[in-house]
Design a protein around this motif. Structure first.
Motif, PDB file in Angstrom:
ATOM      1  N   HIS A 500       0.804  -1.220   0.000  1.00 49.65           N
ATOM      2  CA  HIS A 500       0.000   0.000   0.000  1.00 49.65           C
ATOM      3  C   HIS A 500       0.847   1.285   0.000  1.00 49.65           C
ATOM      4  CE1 HIS A 500      -3.923   1.910   1.131  1.00 49.65           C
ATOM      5  NE2 HIS A 500      -3.106   2.851   1.586  1.00 49.65           N
ATOM      6  N   HIS A 504       1.745   4.465  -2.645  1.00 47.81           N
ATOM      7  CA  HIS A 504       1.659   5.916  -2.399  1.00 47.81           C
ATOM      8  C   HIS A 504       2.947   6.605  -2.857  1.00 47.81           C
ATOM      9  CE1 HIS A 504      -2.157   6.565  -0.439  1.00 47.81           C
ATOM     10  NE2 HIS A 504      -1.926   5.724   0.546  1.00 47.81           N
ATOM     11  N   ASP A 526      -0.866   7.512   6.669  1.00 44.53           N
ATOM     12  CA  ASP A 526      -2.302   7.395   6.396  1.00 44.53           C
ATOM     13  C   ASP A 526      -2.978   6.598   7.491  1.00 44.53           C
ATOM     14  OD1 ASP A 526      -1.523   4.823   5.838  1.00 44.53           O
ATOM     15  OD2 ASP A 526      -2.106   4.857   3.720  1.00 44.53           O
ATOM     16  N   ASP A 760      -6.029   7.553  -0.874  1.00 46.06           N
ATOM     17  CA  ASP A 760      -6.050   6.312  -1.643  1.00 46.06           C
ATOM     18  C   ASP A 760      -6.628   6.469  -3.052  1.00 46.06           C
ATOM     19  OD1 ASP A 760      -4.900   5.300   0.561  1.00 46.06           O
ATOM     20  OD2 ASP A 760      -6.477   3.871   1.084  1.00 46.06           O
TER      21      ASP A 760
HETATM   22 FE    FE Z   1      -3.412   4.970   2.041  1.00 44.88          FE
END
Ligand code: FE
Ligand code: ZN
Ligand code: ZN
Length: 774
Positions: A500, A504, A526, A760
């Motif tokens: 994840h 980013h 996040d 996201d």
């Molecule tokens: Fe995120």
């Protein structure tokens, strides 16, 4: 006089933007013969005439293209002259496999608005007026090349007057594919939720909708990229009722204001914000509320505009999401006064697209339906942007922006990336382009998966992408991941699961056009992201590029009791983090927000590590700090506590006694920064009655300081001074500003998001880039 002939190929966004008539006008101006046409790859021309006139044509082509065009490449080849005298516009001819960027939908232009307001014009107050420079594009295109038969306007045969405009190279509607008028084009229709009552069309339909809005009712409106739910923003009971029926407790609604004058009555607006609000994309812009009526307004009792926007529109917030009318229909609706305009869905569902879908899904929410008969081929929700130091920070990249591609540093293999779970978007890469779908919504049910699939298929068809690989998140439970894996199995694609926060990092690099050899030190903060060790990450400092990364630092791990359920209860998170920091929680605001029984169960959970997931999430750290400071203890939407905490901090004293993270180095050389000491101080200060705004400020400052401290240590160790700030936490512009300034003054080069969201919504772009370089 020597005549020459040149073949010219123009690439970029050059279809559906009036490029052929523009070339025709230029050819007339410079007295050139030849032709111009669309193909699947862009626009091609042949020009014949005197050499310097051809040169002048090419110069003007690049210097003064039509407003919506974006030229990316002009290629010129010599060919033998033929002695041709005329310049012609050719019909479109598709070339299989070629890619042509398609224009997003564009707000009604000034020329059209003039006609729209002119009682003598045949399109006076026509809700579907458009021209070559404005109107729907992406949402009505079924396939390329962009010609009327390939759009949802194919159903409407042009009347004589419209056809004349369409075929006249000197008319501003020459080849305007959605061209229409009250005689031949789409029309409005009004229905009640039962579908049984009287059906009104045209002006009567509009009048019925306006009446219902004035009476405090809720109207489902078919817009350009899907349905909205509208109500009068100045009637608290109407807004409350909309919240109740939509099952949306606190999450802010957006406002449609008639014009800048009207919105100044309830919001502060800078020059940059005004320019953005009035731009062709017309996004929702987050503005600071300012609705103490001025002296002028107080006397203006006869006008509805003197009424205030209800607090219920954005409860507990100092900001408002505002947009200006972007279609003729919205210009008509906005005459009622500021309206709430929110996506036409039940919370969690995708936005409704067809009339039937809307009648079925929104029947229990809306008191009436303002429909029309122009089909929306693909949904496109509103974009959301925040202006920060005169610079745009995209929070949702959708209408007005999608499907403009992100231009990449180098050609890449074709990848389909399906995004994460929240703020779903997908991305397709091809050559040097990354095409992102509009915002789909949180991909948490089968309906949203279907919407994601539809958007992916549409992009693949428009841009002729045949994916070779599939990229998804590593989280096995994400529905988008599961759908992606099935899709990959069906088409024999290699699947690359991307971490994840690595995604980013890669999204930020791609937005800034960085190449595969480059590396950045990315602070990816996040709420939630699946870590490679099975824990929930969210306070990660990653060093790397598309090809790989190293986790060089992170927030100290704390338990998240109850896993995802804890996300809705910041007070529980706060107590868990305080407990981890070795502090008693008695007497804190957070403890007071839970019952004795809840606290007892929580303690057992923590002591025995029952149903606890480990996390390094900065989102949860901020939730905990907010709750301990006396802010929010329970949330009804993702990020609510953090958003309110930022607002508190904005009003906090800058010169407050500071908080400090502890920094330690693990045996494997990873820097671990611990928020425990910060939370202990917040709890103590709260007990001593310190102003929560000052505490909020001090927490923000501490976070910015630890970013610089960690970056400085890593610069010494790794020799890197290019730092990126990404992840949903950096929607917080106060933190962004503090961190950016501190990093710059420490000599770092800093990358932040502008066009692609830090949240996201930007994930798919990063996934695609990682997979392309795997
Ligand atoms: Fe995120
Ligand atoms: Zn126009
Ligand atoms: Zn017509």
């Amino acid at each position: 006089m020597q005549c020459i002939r040149r073949r010219v190929q123009v690439r970029g966004v050059v279809q559906g933007v009036g490029f052929r008539p523009f070339c025709h006008a230029l050819a007339v101006r410079f007295d050139l013969a030849g032709h111009v046409g669309n193909d699947g790859g862009g626009v091609f021309l042949e020009l014949e005439g005197e050499e310097e006139r051809v040169a002048a044509f090419l110069e003007s082509l690049e210097r003064e293209p039509p407003p919506l065009a974006r030229i990316e490449e002009v290629r010129v080849e010599a060919m033998p002259a033929r002695g041709e005298r005329q310049f012609r516009i050719l019909a479109s001819e598709p070339i299989p496999g070629e890619v042509t960027p398609v224009s997003p939908d564009v707000a009604t232009c000034d020329d059209c608005l003039r006609e729209f307001h002119d009682p003598a014009d045949r399109r006076f107050r026509y809700p579907f007026i458009n021209c070559t420079n404005c109107g729907p594009r992406y949402t009505i295109i079924r396939d390329v090349p962009y010609d009327r038969p390939m759009t949802t306007m194919a159903a409407f045969a042009m009347c004589e007057a419209c056809a004349r405009e369409y075929h006249d190279p000197h008319d501003r509607r020459f080849h305007a594919q959605p061209n229409a008028c009250p005689t031949c084009g789409p029309r409005l229709e009004w229905r009640d939720p039962s579908g049984m009552g009287t059906v009104f069309t045209g002006d009567a339909a509009l009048a019925a909708a306006l009446r219902m809005l004035r009476d405090g009712g809720i109207v489902a409106v078919k817009g350009i990229g899907g349905f909205h739910l509208a109500c009068d923003a100045t009637q608290p009971h109407a807004v409350r009722e909309l919240r109740r029926r939509k099952r949306r407790a606190d999450k802010p609604f957006a406002i449609l204001a008639r014009d800048v004058t009207q919105l100044r009555r309830f919001a502060e607006i800078s020059t940059e914000e005004e320019a953005l609000l009035s731009s062709r994309a017309r996004p929702i812009v987050l503005l600071k509320r300012n609705d103490v009526p001025g002296i002028d307004e107080a006397h203006d009792v006869a006008h509805d505009v003197a009424r205030e926007v209800a607090r219920e529109v954005a409860p507990g917030q100092a900001t408002l999401g505002v947009m200006l009318p972007y279609t003729p229909l919205h210009h008509l609706l906005a005459s009622v006064g500021p309206l709430v305009l929110t996506s036409g869905n039940l919370s969690e569902e995708p936005i409704a697209r067809t009339n039937d879908e809307a009648m079925e899904r929104l029947g229990a929410i809306a008191d009436g339906f303002l429909l029309h008969d122009r089909d929306i081929h693909v949904v496109c929700d509103d974009s959301v942007i925040r202006v920060h130091r005169g610079r745009e920070l995209s929070l949702r990249r959708s209408r007005g922006y999608a499907p403009y591609p992100v231009r990449l540093a180098a050609p890449t293999p074709s990848v389909l990336a399906v995004g994460g779970e929240l703020k779903g978007t997908a991305c397709l890469t091809r050559d040097r382009y990354a095409f992102l779908t509009p915002h789909i919504g949180d991909v948490g049910n089968l309906e949203t998966v279907a919407a994601l699939e539809h958007a992916c298929n549409h992009l693949a068809r428009l841009f002729r992408v045949v994916p070779e690989r599939l990229a998804c998140d590593m989280h096995p439970g994400y529905l988008a991941t599961q759908w992606g894996r099935r899709f990959a199995a069906q088409h024999g694609l290699r699947v690359i699961a991307v971490q994840h926060h690595h995604a980013h990092l890669a999204a930020l690099m791609a937005e800034h056009g960085l190449g595969e050899r480059e590396a950045i030190l990315a602070f990816t903060f996040d709420g939630t992201g699946y870590g490679t060790d099975g824990t929930i990450w969210g306070g990660e400092v990653l060093l790397g590029g598309y090809g790989g990364y190293e986790r060089v630092a992170h927030l100290a791990t704390t338990p998240l009791p109850g896993g995802d359920a804890a996300i809705r209860r910041p007070a529980r998170v706060a107590l868990a983090q305080l407990w981890t920091a070795g502090n008693a929680w008695d007497g804190t605001h957070s403890a007071g927000a839970l019952t004795a029984e809840e606290r007892r169960v929580l303690r057992i959970q923590l002591e025995r590590r029952l149903n606890c997931v480990d996390t390094t999430s900065i989102g949860r750290f901020l939730d905990a700090a907010a709750s301990l400071a006396g802010g929010r203890h329970a949330v009804s939407y993702e990020g609510q506590a953090a958003i309110e905490f930022e607002e508190l901090a904005r009003d906090g004293a800058a010169r407050s006694p500071g908080y400090r993270f502890d920094c330690a180095v693990s045996p494997t050389g990873v820097i671990i920064f611990d928020g425990g000491p910060v939370l202990r101080r917040v709890a103590a200060d709260a007990a001593a009655g310190r102003d929560k705004r000052d505490m909020a400020r001090a927490v923000h400052v501490a976070l910015a300081e630890v970013i610089v401290a960690v970056a400085s240590r890593l610069r010494d160790a790794q020799g890197i001074d290019l730092v990126g700030l990404t992840g949903g936490v950096f929607q917080n512009v106060l933190l962004l500003t503090l961190a950016e300034d501190a990093l710059r003054s420490a000599g770092f080069e800093v990358l932040v998001h502008q066009k692609v969201p830090p949240n996201d919504g930007g994930l798919a772009l990063g996934q695609a880039m990682v997979a392309a370089h795997a």
